[in-house]
Design an enzyme around this catalytic site. Structure first.
Site, PDB file in Angstrom:
ATOM      1  CB  ALA A   1      -1.305  -8.961  -0.557  1.00  0.00           C
ATOM      2  CG  HIS A   2      -0.161  -6.636   5.008  1.00  0.00           C
ATOM      3  ND1 HIS A   2      -0.294  -6.227   6.317  1.00  0.00           N
ATOM      4  CD2 HIS A   2       0.179  -5.538   4.304  1.00  0.00           C
ATOM      5  CE1 HIS A   2      -0.035  -4.916   6.393  1.00  0.00           C
ATOM      6  NE2 HIS A   2       0.257  -4.484   5.177  1.00  0.00           N
TER       7      HIS A   2
ATOM      8  CB  CYS B   1       2.163   3.219  10.380  1.00  0.00           C
ATOM      9  SG  CYS B   1       1.397   2.142   9.203  1.00  0.00           S
TER      10      CYS B   1
ATOM     11  N   GLY C   1       0.798  -1.217   0.000  1.00  0.00           N
ATOM     12  CA  GLY C   1       0.000   0.000   0.000  1.00  0.00           C
ATOM     13  C   GLY C   1       0.833   1.271   0.000  1.00  0.00           C
TER      14      GLY C   1
ATOM     15  CD  GLN D   1      -7.227  -0.916   6.816  1.00  0.00           C
ATOM     16  OE1 GLN D   1      -7.927  -1.902   7.085  1.00  0.00           O
ATOM     17  NE2 GLN D   1      -6.004  -0.786   7.287  1.00  0.00           N
TER      18      GLN D   1
HETATM   19  N1  PLP Z   1      -3.087   2.873   3.473  1.00  0.00           N
HETATM   20  C1  PLP Z   1      -3.886   2.465   4.469  1.00  0.00           C
HETATM   21  C2  PLP Z   1      -5.282   3.007   4.570  1.00  0.00           C
HETATM   22  C3  PLP Z   1      -3.421   1.533   5.418  1.00  0.00           C
HETATM   23  O1  PLP Z   1      -4.218   1.139   6.407  1.00  0.00           O
HETATM   24  C4  PLP Z   1      -2.086   1.051   5.295  1.00  0.00           C
HETATM   25  C5  PLP Z   1      -1.524   0.141   6.313  1.00  0.00           C
HETATM   26  O2  PLP Z   1      -1.829   0.226   7.493  1.00  0.00           O
HETATM   27  C6  PLP Z   1      -1.311   1.503   4.210  1.00  0.00           C
HETATM   28  C7  PLP Z   1      -1.837   2.410   3.325  1.00  0.00           C
HETATM   29  C8  PLP Z   1       0.086   0.992   3.998  1.00  0.00           C
HETATM   30  O3  PLP Z   1       0.040  -0.310   3.466  1.00  0.00           O
HETATM   31  P1  PLP Z   1       1.316  -1.281   3.523  1.00  0.00           P
HETATM   32  O4  PLP Z   1       1.416  -1.758   4.928  1.00  0.00           O
HETATM   33  O5  PLP Z   1       0.984  -2.385   2.574  1.00  0.00           O
HETATM   34  O6  PLP Z   1       2.474  -0.493   3.072  1.00  0.00           O
END
Ligand code: PLP
Length: 368
Positions: free
Chosen positions: A195-196, A317, A72, A174
């Site tokens: 994917a996760h 995060c 993402g 999401q």
């Molecule tokens: N965007 C949203 C809305 C998310 O919830 C997340 C992850 O928490 C991300 C982007 C980032 O995705 P990734 O963990 O695959 O980098």
């Protein structure tokens, strides 16, 4: 023995067994580089082609509009940095940091970035966009919020954006695999997924780029991903992602119905506690964001952890950041509740017993 309950599926979801089974051959027996011309590579090349088609079918795209990425964060960075050439961007105050910090980086190199305020329910109103849009090159509004689960009126936002000649990107990390997503009926130009978040492997995702959309390559190198995203493909990850997405889409309505039922059960079981539920009526199944009066979300998280229950205080995060999250601040949760915010995100594996145990644990913690 202490029970382990995982209720942080919006942070990451368990890899599905069928995705794991589908991935293994590409890590072991069929390990070839898909770009090589010999016959040993053919199976890997075909597997990528099939995965691309499966993913395209799941979101109503055509296969040449799907570009594989590392997840993402990369998809969001690519959409924002690769398309905002004329440097005028509109986004919202409640985006994930992958979007917010990409916009911040664009602002540091001279872009003009506007941040739209959400309503108390976390909705970005089309009128708000209409009032702010002018000479804009890109609008980036998430499909569903990762902290409070609110689903945005993307069709309307997209129509306004296009009427002003700008591109529309949505961070659907999401949403994909959890609610129906059809890029054509949404009308978006770009859409990010990971994917996760839908029971696939970590470190792989995709960016949907509508055919004809002008976007700079993410990085340069070989000719993979039509020369737009160079680098040897993560074959196992791509196959696992397609398998997980197909599986989630097939069971989507059944899972959503069950999770919405669990939400009600949880809230009913918390009666007597002083809390606010954040996020609007139209929200992701299983995402329950609660703010408890006079409590500390961080303390609740650690005490739940001692009871074997994983929940979150905000986005994953943000787990090192003990301040009230930017989303909770933006929607205006009253101060006496804001510090006591937690996110419970239920997934396909959660049971009714899990939900009752979570409610009982919260009641115990908050009445002490
Ligand atoms: N965007 C949203 C809305 C998310 O919830 C997340 C992850 O928490 C991300 C982007 C980032 O995705 P990734 O963990 O695959 O980098």
């Amino acid at each position: 023995m202490k029970r382990f309950i995982y209720a942080d599926n919006a942070a990451t979801a368990k890899l599905s067994s069928s995705a794991l089974d589908a991935m293994l051959p590409w890590l072991q027996s069929d390990f070839a580089n898909p770009s090589q011309p010999y016959s040993f590579s053919r199976a890997a090349k075909t597997a990528i082609k099939e995965a691309r088609q499966i993913i395209a079918d799941c979101i109503g795209a055509s296969s040449d509009e799907i570009f594989f990425t590392s997840g993402g964060t990369e998809s969001d960075n690519w959409a924002i940095k690769g398309s905002a050439i004329s440097h005028t961007i509109i986004t919202s105050e409640i985006e994930h940091h992958a979007v917010l910090n990409s916009c911040k980086a664009m602002a540091a190199s001279g872009a003009d970035v506007k941040y739209l305020k959400p309503t108390r329910d976390g909705v970005i109103l089309p009128d708000n966009l209409e009032k702010n849009i002018s000479d804009t090159s890109l609008v980036s509004i998430m499909l569903a919020n990762n902290e409070i689960g609110t689903i945005q009126p993307i069709c309307e936002l997209c129509e306004i954006t296009h009427a002003h000649g700008a591109l529309f990107h949505t961070d659907a990390v999401q949403a994909v695999g959890h609610i129906p997503v059809d890029v054509k009926s949404l009308g978006v130009d770009m859409l990010s997924a990971s994917a996760h978040k839908f029971n696939g492997p970590k470190g792989v995702g995709f960016l949907y780029i509508k055919s004809g959309t002008s976007l700079l390559p993410f990085h340069d190198g070989g000719s993979q991903e039509s020369g737009k995203r160079a680098g040897t493909e993560n074959v196992a990850g791509i196959v696992g992602m397609a398998t997980a997405l197909k599986e989630n889409c097939e069971r989507m309505s059944e899972t959503a119905k069950r999770l919405y039922g669990y939400e009600k059960l949880l809230i009913d079981n918390l009666s007597g506690l002083d809390f606010i539920r954040n996020g609007g009526e139209n929200h992701l199944p299983g995402v329950i964001n609660l703010s408890f009066k006079g409590a500390s979300g961080e303390a609740i998280l650690h005490r739940m952890d001692l009871k074997g229950i994983c929940i979150s205080t905000g986005s994953a995060c943000d787990s090192v950041n003990t301040q009230v999250s930017h989303v909770i601040r933006a929607i205006g949760v009253p101060v006496e509740y804001a510090q006591g915010t937690i996110r419970i995100s239920l997934g396909a594996d959660n049971t009714e017993e899990d939900v009752v145990a979570i409610a009982n644990a919260l009641k115990q913690i908050l009445s002490n």
